[in-house]
Structure formats: structure tokens, C-alpha cells
Design a protein around this motif. Structure first.
Motif, short mmCIF file in Angstrom:
data_model
loop_
_atom_site.label_atom_id
_atom_site.label_comp_id
_atom_site.label_asym_id
_atom_site.label_seq_id
_atom_site.Cartn_x
_atom_site.Cartn_y
_atom_site.Cartn_z
N TRP A 440 0.80 -1.22 0.00
CA TRP A 440 0.00 0.00 0.00
C TRP A 440 0.84 1.27 0.00
O TRP A 440 0.29 2.37 -0.18
CB TRP A 440 -0.95 -0.01 1.19
N VAL A 441 2.15 1.17 0.21
CA VAL A 441 2.98 2.38 0.18
C VAL A 441 3.51 2.66 -1.22
O VAL A 441 4.27 3.61 -1.42
CB VAL A 441 4.16 2.28 1.18
N LYS A 442 3.12 1.86 -2.19
CA LYS A 442 3.53 2.10 -3.57
C LYS A 442 3.09 3.49 -4.00
O LYS A 442 1.96 3.91 -3.71
CB LYS A 442 2.90 1.05 -4.48
N PRO A 443 3.95 4.26 -4.67
CA PRO A 443 3.58 5.62 -5.08
C PRO A 443 2.31 5.65 -5.90
O PRO A 443 2.05 4.75 -6.72
CB PRO A 443 4.79 6.09 -5.91
N LEU A 444 1.50 6.67 -5.67
CA LEU A 444 0.27 6.83 -6.43
C LEU A 444 0.58 7.09 -7.89
O LEU A 444 1.55 7.79 -8.21
CB LEU A 444 -0.55 8.01 -5.88
N PRO A 445 -0.22 6.57 -8.82
CA PRO A 445 -0.05 6.94 -10.23
C PRO A 445 -0.32 8.42 -10.40
O PRO A 445 -1.17 9.00 -9.72
CB PRO A 445 -1.08 6.09 -10.95
N GLN A 446 0.39 9.04 -11.31
CA GLN A 446 0.31 10.49 -11.45
C GLN A 446 -1.11 11.01 -11.70
O GLN A 446 -1.48 12.03 -11.13
CB GLN A 446 1.23 10.96 -12.59
N PRO A 447 -1.95 10.36 -12.49
CA PRO A 447 -3.32 10.90 -12.68
C PRO A 447 -4.14 10.92 -11.41
O PRO A 447 -5.17 11.59 -11.35
CB PRO A 447 -3.92 9.93 -13.71
N SER A 448 -3.71 10.18 -10.36
CA SER A 448 -4.46 10.16 -9.11
C SER A 448 -4.15 11.33 -8.22
O SER A 448 -4.76 11.51 -7.18
CB SER A 448 -4.16 8.85 -8.34
N ARG A 449 -3.19 12.15 -8.62
CA ARG A 449 -2.78 13.27 -7.78
C ARG A 449 -3.46 14.54 -8.23
O ARG A 449 -3.54 14.84 -9.43
CB ARG A 449 -1.25 13.45 -7.83
N THR A 450 -3.91 15.33 -7.27
CA THR A 450 -4.59 16.56 -7.63
C THR A 450 -3.62 17.65 -8.00
O THR A 450 -3.96 18.60 -8.66
CB THR A 450 -5.45 17.05 -6.45
N LEU A 451 -2.38 17.51 -7.54
CA LEU A 451 -1.37 18.53 -7.85
C LEU A 451 -0.02 17.88 -7.65
O LEU A 451 0.23 17.27 -6.63
CB LEU A 451 -1.50 19.73 -6.90
#
Length: 456
Positions: A440-451
Motif C-alpha cells: 500500500w505504500v507504492k507511489p500513487l499513479p500520477q493521474p491520481s494526484r490533484t497537484l
């Protein structure tokens, strides 16, 4: 100021803030015998009084994300500095007058100040890490460990000079507050609220919504900027019709930050990362509370040897926090968190079950190395999305306060019945849980980030 210089100033200012956090917390905790004498209480009664501080921390950490979202991390750090100064002066007043009530109020307020400080400095550390583009958050935690060691030496020096604990508290707390006042500004130049206000940064590499006013375009740009190599961030902006000169900033809806902070409590990923952080805090915190006593009781050694054992744990943890960042960059968070969990698990088993001191000491080294990186990895994972990071960091760090509140009395009861070394084996359950949840600590995919902040 150039981007690299601003990042360097923010990085070293945060290193200093983490070190001061360690100094101010440890310098007076090392003088608990003097505090016990000044208050005229027993060890058991002092332990109950100190739990008040953990209650204050738990009370504050539940809402710190909302506070940071509403007022920003810079203002929160300033408030934390003031609250910490008042809290420890109350603790000093309580010890000077022998008032348990005043001391308890100070301890409770100190717990609040710790939560108000812990969330924003970790949050800003994660923001700087994103700017640098490689794992450096463990360096900040190593600075805390170094500060804690220095705080222990400070407490020992005041004790050797036979200076009353109240005088020590007044001197150290005031000096730390003054130093923090100079460091907060440069440490928070990349705070999430500044990114939100300026579209991630005031540098031209960051894209804002086009004149059409569409939020989706801005999010697409942010994702592409994050994926683009350094120096090429203007191309995706232009592809979406966003230019540096004419692009208006997206309007921030009133209360959006507060809603984001509270909504983090409903996110499964955030809560599971909190469990990882709980396991990390139990591993590190139980060593601080029970390692020395377990050595003395389990191997019939002198108190000084028990102190050396804990010093070995801290040294292993600090060294690996500095050395482990390259491993995170090379192998990724998930792999290193699993390897750290295995190291801590083997170390705890060796310490708890070893028939002799040398093997147990080797277990302490493995335990310290395994405890080094789980905390900063979890904080970094909770901070992947800068706009939602305040609420998420607040949620995951609340698990630390829960561990601080529940673990000491439970381990104490077990230590009385089965011995300290065997009591510490219960921490292996949390360690196994951390290994199981590492994915679960895997980095979020970029489209999942708001900024997404650009890197330098």
C-alpha cells in the motif's frame, strides 16, 4: 532566489527543525528521576501522569490535518512553537513548585504541541523530497535521532552540574523556540498551501488551467508535468492550451481543504498506511521504553550496559536512515519496507530468544536497521498528493499517538509477568502486519494526484 537554493535552504532548515524536535523532547525525559523526586510521586504514578501527554497528542493529531488545511503548515508550525514554549514552561513551573496538577496540564499541552509540530514538518519534508526527486525523508528522521541523542547528553550535562530540572526546561525551551522562529520561514517555502495558491509553485514550469476555466485540463497538465523530464514541462502545458502569461489560477472553494482533511479518514489506503506507521512506532518506541530494562533484567547486566544497548539501537537506526535512501531510490518503497520488516522481525526474535548476550546484541543491530525506514516511507506514501497530504499525514500520524498511548502500559504488564525480553516479542505481530501491508505504500499513479510539484 533560484530553485536549487530555495530547496537547499528548505532542506537544511527542516533538518534543523527535526533535530530541535528531538532535543527538546529528550532533554527533559532523560531527567525523569529528578522530576519524580520534585513531584514526590512513585514511578507508577509518574507513568500515569506522563500518559496525559499521549492523550494530548492523540486529541490534537485527530484534528491537525484540518488545522493545517485551514491555516497552512507555516502558521501551524508557528503556533506549535508557541504552544510548546508555554507547555514546557508549565512543566518547569510544576516541577519547581511540586504541583502535580500544573505538571499534568503542561504535559497535556506538550502532547498537543508535539502533534501540531509533527504533522507539518513531516509534510514539508515530503514536499522537499518531491522537489529533490529522490528519497531524502529518512535524512530528516535521522536528524531527529541525532537531536534525541544530543538531548540526552544535554540532560546528562545539566544533571551532572546539579541544575534543577525547572531551570533546564526554561533555558532549553526558550533557546529552541528562538531557533525555530528563524527556521520556520525557509522550511515551509514549498508548503502545500503555497502550491495550491500559486498552482504548485511560482516557477514557469508549473501549469495552470487554461482560459476555458476547465479543472480537468489543469489536472491533465499537472500529471504530464510530473512525468516530463526536467526542462521540458512547458510542452505539455502548451498542448493543453495553457501558457505562463495568460493562465488564470483555479479558484479555491471555501472549506475545500477542511473537507479534504476530514475525508482522509474514509480512505482505505490512508488507513492501511497508518497501520504501517503504527507498527513502525511500536518497533521504535518500545525500544526506547523497554530495551534497556529488558537488558538489565534479562541478562543481569549493569544499567550502563543497558544504556549502551539502546545506544546501539539508535546508532543502527540513524546510520541506516542516512544510508537507506539510495536503496529506496533503487529498489522502491515496497521492497525496502518488506526488507526492513524482515530485518526488524529477525532482530526482535534474536533479542527475545537468544541464549546469550552476543547474539541478542546482534539482534539489536538488525532491529535498529529494520526500524529505520518504515516511518519515513509511510509518511512519504501519505504525502504523494500534495493537496491532500495535510489530511492524510494527520491521519497516519494519529496511529503513532495511539501506539504511544496503549503500548507502554500493555508492555509493562507483560514485562511483569513474562519478562521484558519476551514481552517485546509481541511487537513481532505488528511487524508481520507491516510486511503484509507493504504494497500500500507504492507511489500513487500520477493521474491520481490533484497537484504534483515539479522537480529540480
Amino acid at each position: 532566489m533560484s530553485g536549487n537554493l530555495a530547496v537547499d535552504r528548505a532542506r537544511w532548515s527542516l533538518m534543523a527543525l527535526f533535530a530541535l524536535f528531538g532535543i527538546v523532547g529528550t532533554s527533559w525525559m532523560t531527567r525523569l528521576p529528578s522530576i519524580r523526586e520534585a513531584l514526590g510521586v512513585s514511578s507508577a504514578q509518574l507513568g500515569l501522569i506522563l500518559i496525559v501527554g499521549a492523550i494530548g497528542a492523540l486529541f490534537a493529531v485527530m484534528s491537525t490535518g484540518a488545522v493545517v488545511a485551514r491555516f497552512g503548515s507555516r502558521r501551524t508550525l508557528v503556533a506549535a512553537t508557541v504552544v510548546n514554549l508555554v507547555a514546557l514552561l508549565l512543566v518547569a513551573w510544576g516541577t519547581a513548585t511540586g504541583s502535580v496538577g500544573i505538571f499534568a496540564v503542561g504535559a497535556f499541552t506538550n502532547g498537543i504541541s508535539g502533534a501540531l509540530m509533527n504533522v507539518p514538518i513531516n509534510l514539508n519534508g515530503a514536499m522537499v523530497e518531491q522537489r529533490v526527486g529522490r528519497a531524502i525523508l529518512p535524512h530528516f528522521h535521522a536528524a531527529f535521532s541525532i537531536g534525541a541523542g544530543a538531548g540526552a547528553l544535554v540532560g546528562a550535562a545539566f544533571s551532572a552540574a546539579q541544575i534543577h530540572i525547572a531551570v533546564q526546561l526554561a533555558i532549553i525551551t526558550t533557546l529552541v523556540a528562538v531557533a525555530r522562529a528563524f527556521l520556520v520561514g525557509p522550511a515551509t517555502v514549498f508548503a502545500p498551501e503555497r502550491q495550491a495558491a500559486t498552482g504548485a509553485d511560482d516557477r514557469p514550469a508549473v501549469a495552470a488551467p487554461s482560459a476555458r476555466g476547465t479543472r480537468d485540463a489543469a489536472e491533465d497538465v499537472a500529471a504530464e508535468v510530473a512525468d516530463a523530464p526536467a526542462g521540458s514541462a512547458a510542452e505539455p502545458a502548451a498542448a493543453h492550451g495553457v501558457t505562463d502569461e495568460a493562465a488564470p489560477r483555479p479558484p479555491r472553494r471555501r472549506g475545500a481543504g477542511l473537507r479534504n482533511a476530514l475525508s482522509a479518514w474514509r480512505e482505505p489506503r490512508t488507513l492501511l498506511i497508518g497501520l504501517v506507521l503504527l507498527a513502525a512506532s511500536l518497533s521504535e518506541g518500545s525500544a526506547g521504553n523497554w530495551l534497556s530494562i529488558s537488558m538489565v533484567d534479562g541478562f543481569a547486566v549493569r544499567e550502563a550496559v543497558g544504556a549502551m544497548a539502546y545506544g546501539t539501537f539508535v546508532a543502527a537506526m540513524t546510520v541506516f536512515r542516512f544510508a537507506g535512501t539510495g536503496l529506496i531510490d533503487r529498489f522502491g518503497r515496497v521492497t525496502i519496507l518488506r526488507a526492513s520488516g524482515l530485518s526488524a522481525l529477525v532482530g526482535l526474535l534474536l533479542f527475545g530468544l537468544a541464549p546469550g548476550l552476543p547474539l541478542a546484541w546482534f539482534g539489536i543491530v538488525l532491529w535498529g536497521c529494520g526500524a529505520a525506514l518504515a516511518n519515513p516511507i509511510a509518511i512519504a506514501a501519505a504525502s504523494d498528493d500534495p493537496l491532500r497530504a495535510p489530511g492524510r499525514v494527520s491521519v497516519v500520524t494519529s496511529f503513532i499517538s495511539f501506539g504511544q498511548l496503549t503500548a507502554p502500559p500493555l508492555l509493562g504488564l507483560l514485562a511483569d509477568s513474562i519478562g521484558g525480553r519476551h514481552a517485546l516479542l509481541t511487537i513481532t505481530v505488528a511487524t508481520v502486519l507491516s510486511i503484509a501491508l507493504a504494497g500500500w505504500v507504492k507511489p500513487l499513479p500520477q493521474p491520481s494526484r490533484t497537484l504534483v510539484a515539479d522537480r529540480v
